[in-house]
Design a protein around this motif. Structure first.
Motif, PDB file in Angstrom:
ATOM      1  N   VAL A  77      -6.682   2.256   7.748  1.00  0.00           N
ATOM      2  CA  VAL A  77      -5.931   2.197   6.270  1.00  0.00           C
ATOM      3  C   VAL A  77      -5.180   3.555   6.066  1.00  0.00           C
ATOM      4  O   VAL A  77      -5.751   4.660   6.199  1.00  0.00           O
ATOM      5  CB  VAL A  77      -6.993   2.070   5.329  1.00  0.00           C
ATOM      6  CG1 VAL A  77      -6.405   1.784   3.791  1.00  0.00           C
ATOM      7  CG2 VAL A  77      -7.909   0.767   5.530  1.00  0.00           C
ATOM      8  N   LEU A  78      -4.100   3.461   5.592  1.00  0.00           N
ATOM      9  CA  LEU A  78      -3.275   4.494   5.051  1.00  0.00           C
ATOM     10  C   LEU A  78      -3.632   5.104   3.664  1.00  0.00           C
ATOM     11  O   LEU A  78      -3.668   4.380   2.714  1.00  0.00           O
ATOM     12  CB  LEU A  78      -1.591   4.207   5.032  1.00  0.00           C
ATOM     13  CG  LEU A  78      -0.772   5.367   4.856  1.00  0.00           C
ATOM     14  CD1 LEU A  78      -0.909   6.425   5.839  1.00  0.00           C
ATOM     15  CD2 LEU A  78       0.649   4.833   4.595  1.00  0.00           C
ATOM     16  N   PRO A  79      -4.101   6.409   3.631  1.00  0.00           N
ATOM     17  CA  PRO A  79      -4.694   6.790   2.199  1.00  0.00           C
ATOM     18  C   PRO A  79      -3.483   7.056   1.265  1.00  0.00           C
ATOM     19  O   PRO A  79      -2.366   7.146   1.821  1.00  0.00           O
ATOM     20  CB  PRO A  79      -5.025   8.188   2.737  1.00  0.00           C
ATOM     21  CG  PRO A  79      -5.411   8.207   4.108  1.00  0.00           C
ATOM     22  CD  PRO A  79      -4.342   7.279   4.742  1.00  0.00           C
ATOM     23  N   PHE A  80      -3.727   6.416  -0.017  1.00  0.00           N
ATOM     24  CA  PHE A  80      -2.980   6.534  -0.918  1.00  0.00           C
ATOM     25  C   PHE A  80      -2.304   8.000  -1.281  1.00  0.00           C
ATOM     26  O   PHE A  80      -1.271   8.153  -1.883  1.00  0.00           O
ATOM     27  CB  PHE A  80      -3.304   5.883  -2.354  1.00  0.00           C
ATOM     28  CG  PHE A  80      -2.357   5.894  -3.359  1.00  0.00           C
ATOM     29  CD1 PHE A  80      -1.336   5.056  -3.516  1.00  0.00           C
ATOM     30  CD2 PHE A  80      -2.469   6.722  -4.554  1.00  0.00           C
ATOM     31  CE1 PHE A  80      -0.465   5.040  -4.397  1.00  0.00           C
ATOM     32  CE2 PHE A  80      -1.559   6.772  -5.647  1.00  0.00           C
ATOM     33  CZ  PHE A  80      -0.454   5.925  -5.607  1.00  0.00           C
ATOM     34  N   LEU A  81      -3.218   9.049  -1.007  1.00  0.00           N
ATOM     35  CA  LEU A  81      -2.995  10.436  -1.318  1.00  0.00           C
ATOM     36  C   LEU A  81      -1.705  10.635  -0.357  1.00  0.00           C
ATOM     37  O   LEU A  81      -0.910  11.545  -0.782  1.00  0.00           O
ATOM     38  CB  LEU A  81      -4.092  11.301  -1.087  1.00  0.00           C
ATOM     39  CG  LEU A  81      -3.844  12.863  -1.281  1.00  0.00           C
ATOM     40  CD1 LEU A  81      -3.231  13.028  -2.641  1.00  0.00           C
ATOM     41  CD2 LEU A  81      -5.107  13.460  -0.805  1.00  0.00           C
ATOM     42  N   PHE A  82      -1.766  10.128   0.981  1.00  0.00           N
ATOM     43  CA  PHE A  82      -0.674  10.525   1.792  1.00  0.00           C
ATOM     44  C   PHE A  82       0.803   9.861   1.205  1.00  0.00           C
ATOM     45  O   PHE A  82       1.617  10.547   1.738  1.00  0.00           O
ATOM     46  CB  PHE A  82      -1.082   9.826   3.272  1.00  0.00           C
ATOM     47  CG  PHE A  82      -0.090  10.074   4.290  1.00  0.00           C
ATOM     48  CD1 PHE A  82       0.067  11.434   5.051  1.00  0.00           C
ATOM     49  CD2 PHE A  82       0.996   9.308   4.708  1.00  0.00           C
ATOM     50  CE1 PHE A  82       1.032  11.839   6.047  1.00  0.00           C
ATOM     51  CE2 PHE A  82       1.908   9.494   5.481  1.00  0.00           C
ATOM     52  CZ  PHE A  82       1.985  10.796   6.157  1.00  0.00           C
TER      53      PHE A  82
END
Length: 321
Positions: A77-82
């Motif tokens: 999963v791609l972190p939203f922070l990134f």
């Protein structure tokens, strides 16, 4: 032993320190000047926009490089922070690029003389116009890259043996289905690179031609003034080259990513980091107030070192007696 990824991270860290220090110096001097003068000076506001944009751009660039080094793009999963860091990265670069273009417009309008009534009115109201334009630029730069908040990884099932063998397979983030990638990338590339370049290049070249002609006329009467104008010409040309090289690098990277296999992201990160350092140094050298503050800071440090050495010599001489 350091691997290639570790060396890239260390190189970006070095550029981060240099870029942040140079831009923090410019930002601090302009903020102090604005606080002491008590008014809103357009030149100081533009330099503050450039410096703050460069600081955020440098920090976000290093954060992205460090995230890739740490394997953030290898997870399921791609972190939203990134995604937030990517938005800050693109928005700050846009603010910096556009602010440099508006700085060129400001210098060009203030230095050149015009016979047209329209351009005379523009010259008289250029400060108010650019103050509003900077606010609009900040707003549009934040809105332009909001689709990057919705980046995600394509969900797919991987075989267990492939997952075990592959230590870190970097996955490419994707836009949601409602975003036409080709059209959107062309639009934001035009906004990020082509449009500010069409503003920066003609005004800078017009300013350089005017200053060179003015320098040749004043060379006979005042050589010191001619050398000052010549320095401004050289610094402006250098800034144009840095600006042009950076924007071309960004355009080639994204257009190549659409229509070909894609260039290495390291070229993009290195180009942006170099832009932050080079533009800050050129801005310091081209602005009289920043040059004087830097000269005072360096001279004060040298005087402090001399006093410290003389005090140590005296104490050493007293001890010997």
């Amino acid at each position: 032993m350091f691997g290639p990824a570790d060396l890239k991270l260390c190189g970006n860290a070095l550029l981060l320190v240099l870029g942040v220090l140079a831009n923090v110096f410019n930002l601090g001097v302009m903020l102090v000047q604005r606080w002491r003068s008590g008014g809103v000076k357009t030149l100081a506001v533009i330099i503050c926009f450039i410096s703050l944009g460069n600081i955020l751009l440098q920090i976000s660039t290093f954060t992205i490089v460090a995230s890739i080094w740490a394997g953030v793009l290898c997870g399921p999963v791609l972190p939203f922070l990134f995604c937030m860091v990517v938005v800050v990265w693109l928005s700050s670069s846009s603010v910096s690029f556009w602010s440099v273009a508006w700085l060129s417009v400001f210098y060009c309008v203030r230095v050149l003389s015009f016979s047209s009534v329209l351009f005379r009115a523009l010259k008289e109201n250029i400060s108010a116009i650019l103050n509003v334009t900077l606010c609009v630029t900040l707003l549009t730069s934040c809105l332009m890259f909001t689709p990057f908040f919705f980046l995600h990884f394509q969900s797919k099932t991987l075989l267990s043996n492939m997952t075990e063998k592959a230590a870190c397979v970097i996955r490419k983030p994707l836009f949601p289905a409602w975003v036409d990638v080709n059209i959107y990338v062309v639009i934001f590339i035009c906004y990020l690179t082509l449009m500010p370049l069409t503003v920066m290049l003609p005004t800078s070249l017009r300013l350089v031609f005017f200053l060179c002609r003015h320098t040749m006329q004043r060379k006979q009467s005042s050589s010191r003034s001619a050398e000052s104008y010549l320095l401004v010409c050289r610094l402006t040309v250098a800034l144009v080259w840095v600006y042009l090289a950076t924007l071309l690098t960004i355009s080639l990277f994204y257009l190549h990513a659409i229509f070909a296999s894609g260039l290495s992201a390291d070229v993009l990160f290195l180009g942006l980091s170099f832009y932050c350092v080079a533009s800050a140094i050129l801005l310091t050298c081209s602005n009289k107030n920043l040059r004087e503050k830097l000269r005072v800071l360096v001279c004060r440090r040298n005087n402090t070192d001399i006093l410290t050495e003389s005090a140590a010599d005296k104490s050493g001489g007293t001890a010997k007696v």
